[in-house]
Motif scaffolding. Structure first.
Motif, PDB file in Angstrom:
ATOM      1  N   PHE A  58     -34.069  32.384  58.460  1.00 53.04           N
ATOM      2  CA  PHE A  58     -35.714  31.906  57.324  1.00 53.04           C
ATOM      3  C   PHE A  58     -35.442  30.847  57.399  1.00 53.04           C
ATOM      4  O   PHE A  58     -36.969  30.493  57.380  1.00 53.04           O
ATOM      5  CB  PHE A  58     -34.911  32.373  56.247  1.00 53.04           C
ATOM      6  CG  PHE A  58     -34.286  33.780  55.950  1.00 53.04           C
ATOM      7  CD1 PHE A  58     -35.245  34.881  56.162  1.00 53.04           C
ATOM      8  CD2 PHE A  58     -32.799  34.819  56.048  1.00 53.04           C
ATOM      9  CE1 PHE A  58     -35.048  36.667  56.283  1.00 53.04           C
ATOM     10  CE2 PHE A  58     -32.716  35.534  56.338  1.00 53.04           C
ATOM     11  CZ  PHE A  58     -33.535  37.009  56.262  1.00 53.04           C
ATOM     12  N   GLY A  91     -41.481  32.592  46.976  1.00 52.31           N
ATOM     13  CA  GLY A  91     -40.771  34.217  47.702  1.00 52.31           C
ATOM     14  C   GLY A  91     -39.764  33.946  48.521  1.00 52.31           C
ATOM     15  O   GLY A  91     -38.726  34.221  48.618  1.00 52.31           O
ATOM     16  N   LEU A  92     -39.470  32.643  49.268  1.00 53.23           N
ATOM     17  CA  LEU A  92     -38.196  31.852  49.531  1.00 53.23           C
ATOM     18  C   LEU A  92     -37.220  32.797  48.521  1.00 53.23           C
ATOM     19  O   LEU A  92     -36.215  32.914  49.147  1.00 53.23           O
ATOM     20  CB  LEU A  92     -38.302  30.669  50.342  1.00 53.23           C
ATOM     21  CG  LEU A  92     -37.073  30.330  50.800  1.00 53.23           C
ATOM     22  CD1 LEU A  92     -37.060  31.495  52.080  1.00 53.23           C
ATOM     23  CD2 LEU A  92     -37.551  28.830  51.342  1.00 53.23           C
ATOM     24  N   MET A  95     -36.357  36.336  48.282  1.00 56.31           N
ATOM     25  CA  MET A  95     -35.381  36.314  49.481  1.00 56.31           C
ATOM     26  C   MET A  95     -34.511  36.086  49.214  1.00 56.31           C
ATOM     27  O   MET A  95     -33.208  36.565  50.068  1.00 56.31           O
ATOM     28  CB  MET A  95     -37.265  35.553  50.094  1.00 56.31           C
ATOM     29  CG  MET A  95     -36.096  36.737  52.095  1.00 56.31           C
ATOM     30  SD  MET A  95     -36.881  36.445  53.542  1.00 56.31           S
ATOM     31  CE  MET A  95     -36.709  34.575  53.249  1.00 56.31           C
ATOM     32  N   THR A  96     -34.226  34.579  49.531  1.00 52.44           N
ATOM     33  CA  THR A  96     -32.529  34.145  49.130  1.00 52.44           C
ATOM     34  C   THR A  96     -31.639  35.092  49.135  1.00 52.44           C
ATOM     35  O   THR A  96     -30.311  35.083  48.318  1.00 52.44           O
ATOM     36  CB  THR A  96     -32.912  32.662  49.606  1.00 52.44           C
ATOM     37  OG1 THR A  96     -33.373  32.039  48.648  1.00 52.44           O
ATOM     38  CG2 THR A  96     -33.786  32.015  50.845  1.00 52.44           C
ATOM     39  N   LEU A  99     -31.205  38.173  49.573  1.00 57.76           N
ATOM     40  CA  LEU A  99     -29.552  38.327  50.952  1.00 57.76           C
ATOM     41  C   LEU A  99     -28.434  37.805  50.474  1.00 57.76           C
ATOM     42  O   LEU A  99     -27.404  38.257  51.179  1.00 57.76           O
ATOM     43  CB  LEU A  99     -30.408  36.503  51.811  1.00 57.76           C
ATOM     44  CG  LEU A  99     -29.511  36.890  52.854  1.00 57.76           C
ATOM     45  CD1 LEU A  99     -29.425  37.539  53.863  1.00 57.76           C
ATOM     46  CD2 LEU A  99     -30.442  35.593  53.695  1.00 57.76           C
ATOM     47  N   VAL A 229     -46.468  34.397  56.574  1.00 59.43           N
ATOM     48  CA  VAL A 229     -45.296  35.652  56.720  1.00 59.43           C
ATOM     49  C   VAL A 229     -45.713  36.026  58.188  1.00 59.43           C
ATOM     50  O   VAL A 229     -45.046  36.624  59.418  1.00 59.43           O
ATOM     51  CB  VAL A 229     -45.520  36.812  55.924  1.00 59.43           C
ATOM     52  CG1 VAL A 229     -44.525  37.792  56.091  1.00 59.43           C
ATOM     53  CG2 VAL A 229     -45.085  36.324  54.485  1.00 59.43           C
TER      54      VAL A 229
END
Length: 511
Positions: A58, A91-92, A95-96, A99, A229
């Protein structure tokens, strides 16, 4: 980026990466000595590989390929790079976080998918360790974003120094636990997420000092984010494919006692020159190429690429020869103590020599990939990585019945050369920009000849120093002498053959 600044960037990143790798050696020496190959170390290696695998998938895969070129372009233009960086950060982070939550819930499934050959004891240990270390991905992914900002602005030191914190904190934790008589593995495991927090704090503060004090917020789906993206997804998939190679190797190795630990130790040894040279060149070359290609400076891009390749090969080829010729002295002196015995050292040395055969390919990949990423081309590297993954899996699984636990190392080396060949093939239509200049074409054969001369000298020197290399305490001085002999032989031969000029070295030192 002027040539002097480009070389300065190489040396800055190389220095801090070297510091990280050296401290990483100290870390691995302590792990092998205090814990040693066996269930605990196998479980730690498998657990620690999980956040690192997703981090590369990622953070490094996406942002090195998409974020850095876009951010560099906005720095040179009239757009607001800080707003773009803030959107990317949010955004990162989301997402993480998602996850990490999923991984904590489904950790047994992750361990089964990546180390399915473990017995019940190692499996249960890996699940427990994995739930502690996996949050490291959140902190390191955000740190990678801030590192990308720093690299794009030409501030390489803090970003390159951040990984040093992990090794410092892990070494400190293990040393403290050993002195106190505490459980070393537990201190080691908990040091990992704490180091992630420290790395994020360092890179964020450095970015803030550079004028990019980004604050977290709710993600915004902007046109820039859509473009990033679209660019990042193939690159992330390409990096993910390479991580699948590691998983396949680990699955094969997990079927053999201690093999995961042996391959991990061998991997750390060959990662020293790979990290210092390949990663340093790749990090510095990508933003420089992006600027030159955007400005239409084909000659400048060609010069940067040629000097990066020459710099990489001048250090990588002799390193590879040394790993092939004297793996056992290197491994036995560095790793054989405490819980790691002579049989472990012999096994690790064999794997080191196999990895050494692929070292030039691994480094040149780091030099070639920016040629694609700087143009926004991330699809072809993905296709090439898929082909290399198939080759890796076929060799690792197919050769396991023949060479047992060594099959993953052989597969990694062959797949590395295959990937390099595909990357060269994909650039065949790019013309002068990627064609190496006459100076590089003249010096490469001389570098190879100088490294072969060094290899012959090392082989003779090892025979002469063999008694000393097997003696306690004296072996450290003997290995140091062996390394100095090899270095003198290489640089001496390079002066005679013209592979390296004394003036080049003096200029590099001044820069």
């Amino acid at each position: 980026m002027k040539p002097i600044r480009l070389m300065s960037g190489f040396l800055t990143v190389g220095f801090w990466t070297l510091a990280s790798r050296v401290l990483g050696f100290v870390r691995e020496v302590m792990i092998l000595s205090l814990i040693g190959p066996g269930p605990l170390m196998d479980a730690f290696v498998a657990a620690f590989r999980l956040p690192n695998m997703f981090r590369r998938f990622f953070a490094e895969g996406a942002f090195n390929a998409a974020f850095v070129p876009m951010f560099s372009t906005k720095l040179e233009g009239d757009e607001d790079p800080a707003r773009f960086g803030r959107d990317a950060l949010n955004g990162l982070a989301l997402m993480t976080l998602m996850l990490t939550a999923l991984a904590m819930i489904f950790m047994p499934a992750l361990v089964w998918a990546t180390a399915g050959g473990f017995d019940q004891e190692r499996f249960d240990l890996t699940v427990g360790f994995g739930r502690i270390v996996f949050p490291y991905i959140f902190f390191m992914s955000l740190s990678a974003l801030f590192s990308g900002i720093l690299n794009a602005t030409g501030r390489f030191a803090a970003a390159a120094a951040a990984p040093v914190l992990l090794n410092v904190m892990v070494i400190g934790a293990m040393a403290t636990a050993h002195v106190l008589g505490a459980d070393v593995i537990r201190w080691l495991i908990w040091a990992v997420p704490l180091a992630g927090i420290a790395q994020l704090a360092l890179t964020w503060s450095a970015a803030a000092s550079a004028g990019f004090a980004l604050r977290p917020g709710w993600p915004r789906w902007s046109p820039d984010m859509r473009q990033m993206v679209r660019t990042a997804l193939p690159a992330a998939l390409a990096t993910g494919v390479m991580q699948i190679n590691l998983v396949v190797g680990q699955i094969v190795a997990s079927q053999y006692d201690n093999a995961v630990s042996w391959l991990f130790a061998a991997d750390r040894l060959y990662q020293l020159p790979l990290g210092v040279v390949g990663i340093a060149v790749g990090i510095v070359l990508l933003p420089d190429l992006s600027r030159k290609l955007k400005a239409g400076d084909s000659e400048g891009a060609r010069g940067a690429y040629s000097r990066a390749s020459e710099f990489a090969m001048a250090l990588t080829i002799p390193s590879a020869i040394a790993l092939i010729v004297i793996p056992l002295p290197l491994v036995s002196v560095m790793f054989q103590r405490g819980a790691t015995g002579a049989d472990d050292a012999a096994a690790i040395a064999v794997a080191v020599s196999v990895y050494g055969l692929g070292l030039p390919a691994f480094v040149l990949q780091k030099v070639l990939q920016p040629q694609y990423f700087a143009r926004g081309d991330t699809k072809r590297p993905f296709y090439f990585a898929v082909a290399a993954m198939v080759i890796n899996a076929a060799i690792a699984i197919g050769l396991a019945p023949v060479v047992s636990w060594l099959a993953p190392a052989l597969a990694t080396t062959v797949a590395g050369w295959a990937m390099l060949g595909l990357l060269y093939w994909g650039l065949r239509d790019k013309g002068e920009v990627v064609r190496l200049d006459a100076r590089y074409r003249s010096r490469l054969p001389r570098i190879i000849l100088s490294a072969l001369i060094m290899g012959a000298v090392l082989w003779i020197a090892e025979i002469m120093l063999k008694p000393a290399l097997g003696t306690d305490y004296v072996r450290y001085l003997a290995l140091l002498g062996l390394i100095l002999i090899g270095a003198a032989a290489y640089f001496g031969a390079a002066q005679v053959t013209g592979a390296l000029r004394a003036s080049d070295l003096r200029q590099a030192v001044r820069r």
